[in-house]
Design a protein around this motif. Structure first.
Motif, mmCIF file in Angstrom:
data_model
loop_
_atom_site.group_PDB
_atom_site.id
_atom_site.type_symbol
_atom_site.label_atom_id
_atom_site.label_comp_id
_atom_site.label_asym_id
_atom_site.label_seq_id
_atom_site.Cartn_x
_atom_site.Cartn_y
_atom_site.Cartn_z
ATOM 1 N N VAL A 69 2.235 -29.849 -51.211
ATOM 2 C CA VAL A 69 3.213 -30.990 -51.191
ATOM 3 C C VAL A 69 2.702 -31.884 -52.351
ATOM 4 C CG1 VAL A 69 3.242 -32.516 -49.367
ATOM 5 C CG2 VAL A 69 2.913 -30.141 -49.260
ATOM 6 N N LEU A 89 2.814 -22.381 -44.035
ATOM 7 C CA LEU A 89 3.911 -23.849 -44.257
ATOM 8 C C LEU A 89 2.690 -24.885 -44.635
ATOM 9 C CD1 LEU A 89 4.092 -25.922 -42.535
ATOM 10 C CD2 LEU A 89 6.500 -24.395 -41.395
ATOM 11 N N ARG A 90 2.627 -26.070 -45.453
ATOM 12 C CA ARG A 90 2.134 -26.570 -45.348
ATOM 13 C C ARG A 90 3.019 -28.512 -45.317
ATOM 14 N NH1 ARG A 90 -1.275 -28.896 -49.772
ATOM 15 N NH2 ARG A 90 -2.886 -29.652 -48.126
ATOM 16 N N GLN A 91 2.829 -28.805 -44.704
ATOM 17 C CA GLN A 91 3.488 -30.487 -44.407
ATOM 18 C C GLN A 91 3.593 -31.678 -44.815
ATOM 19 O OE1 GLN A 91 6.519 -30.283 -41.040
ATOM 20 N NE2 GLN A 91 7.860 -29.989 -41.888
ATOM 21 N N LEU A 102 10.923 -35.224 -44.974
ATOM 22 C CA LEU A 102 8.841 -34.445 -45.243
ATOM 23 C C LEU A 102 9.445 -33.617 -46.100
ATOM 24 C CD1 LEU A 102 10.039 -33.284 -41.132
ATOM 25 C CD2 LEU A 102 7.963 -34.339 -41.665
ATOM 26 N N THR A 104 8.186 -29.609 -46.871
ATOM 27 C CA THR A 104 7.710 -28.433 -47.215
ATOM 28 C C THR A 104 7.185 -27.595 -48.370
ATOM 29 O OG1 THR A 104 8.862 -29.395 -44.221
ATOM 30 C CG2 THR A 104 7.267 -27.252 -44.935
ATOM 31 N N THR A 105 5.823 -26.799 -47.470
ATOM 32 C CA THR A 105 5.795 -25.762 -48.844
ATOM 33 C C THR A 105 5.655 -24.814 -47.905
ATOM 34 O OG1 THR A 105 3.672 -26.418 -49.332
ATOM 35 C CG2 THR A 105 5.546 -27.361 -50.560
ATOM 36 N N GLN A 112 9.455 -18.826 -46.314
ATOM 37 C CA GLN A 112 10.837 -20.504 -46.210
ATOM 38 C C GLN A 112 11.619 -19.878 -45.400
ATOM 39 O OE1 GLN A 112 11.604 -20.845 -50.579
ATOM 40 N NE2 GLN A 112 12.584 -22.865 -50.013
ATOM 41 N N TRP A 115 11.815 -20.462 -42.142
ATOM 42 C CA TRP A 115 11.686 -21.656 -41.210
ATOM 43 C C TRP A 115 13.640 -22.284 -41.977
ATOM 44 C CZ3 TRP A 115 13.205 -26.644 -43.866
ATOM 45 C CH2 TRP A 115 13.156 -27.930 -44.003
ATOM 46 N N TRP A 132 9.599 -24.417 -51.446
ATOM 47 C CA TRP A 132 9.453 -25.632 -50.720
ATOM 48 C C TRP A 132 10.749 -26.126 -50.574
ATOM 49 C CZ3 TRP A 132 12.422 -28.932 -53.457
ATOM 50 C CH2 TRP A 132 12.806 -29.021 -54.702
#
Length: 167
Positions: A69, A89-91, A102, A104-105, A112, A115, A132
């Motif tokens: 991110v 995920l990381r956001q 935003l 998001t990875t 992904q 999501w 991402w």
């Protein structure tokens, strides 16, 4: 029942063709991330044409993919505030004078895709790269694309569109 006969050992090393093939595959895999920075654009007549000069930073984003991110935020001139830190995920959120967005990875492509499938029920636009996603308005996504690469995708509110939107 007859037993299969073991193959005799010849003491030979792998054939030259096998070595060349292995080297070609390795070289192709090494070049693949570098070529991912190139994009396809629509010209005025609606025909696709390859971008001739991919941005250096877009190539860099693809090489470090899946990017963090913080890396993507830096390429968009922002310092992200991490909102979500999970296994899937990381956001992070970015607040700038021009837009809020935003980043998001995902550690794996399947996360992904899940999501994106979930986001399909909302009408929104995303810049999607290798593991991402940037969520923002289309104007901002078009501004970020030269820096980070990726494809702009429009979600119609009924699931993902059948094709990326031209940008």
């Amino acid at each position: 029942m007859p037993q299969p006969q073991p193959r005799p050992r010849t003491g030979r090393t792998p054939s030259a063709a096998r070595l060349v093939r292995g080297a070609a595959v390795g070289a192709g895999l090494a070049v693949l991330p570098l070529s991912a920075g190139c994009s396809v654009e629509d010209d005025a007549a609606g025909r696709n044409k390859a971008s001739r000069t991919p941005a250096i930073s877009a190539v860099s984003a693809q090489v470090v993919a899946p990017a963090k991110v913080e890396v993507i935020a830096g390429l968009t001139n922002c310092e992200a505030e991490i909102r979500v830190e999970a296994d899937e995920l990381r956001q992070g959120i970015c607040h700038t004078a021009k837009a809020d967005y935003l980043i998001t990875t995902f550690p794996e492509e399947r996360f992904q895709q899940t999501w994106l499938d979930s986001a399909g029920m909302y009408q929104a636009d995303f810049l999607v790269g290798l593991r991402w996603v940037i969520s923002a308005d289309v104007k901002s996504l078009k501004r970020f694309r030269p820096q980070v690469g990726g494809t702009i995708v429009h979600m119609s509110g009924m699931g993902p569109s059948s094709a990326p939107s031209p940008s």
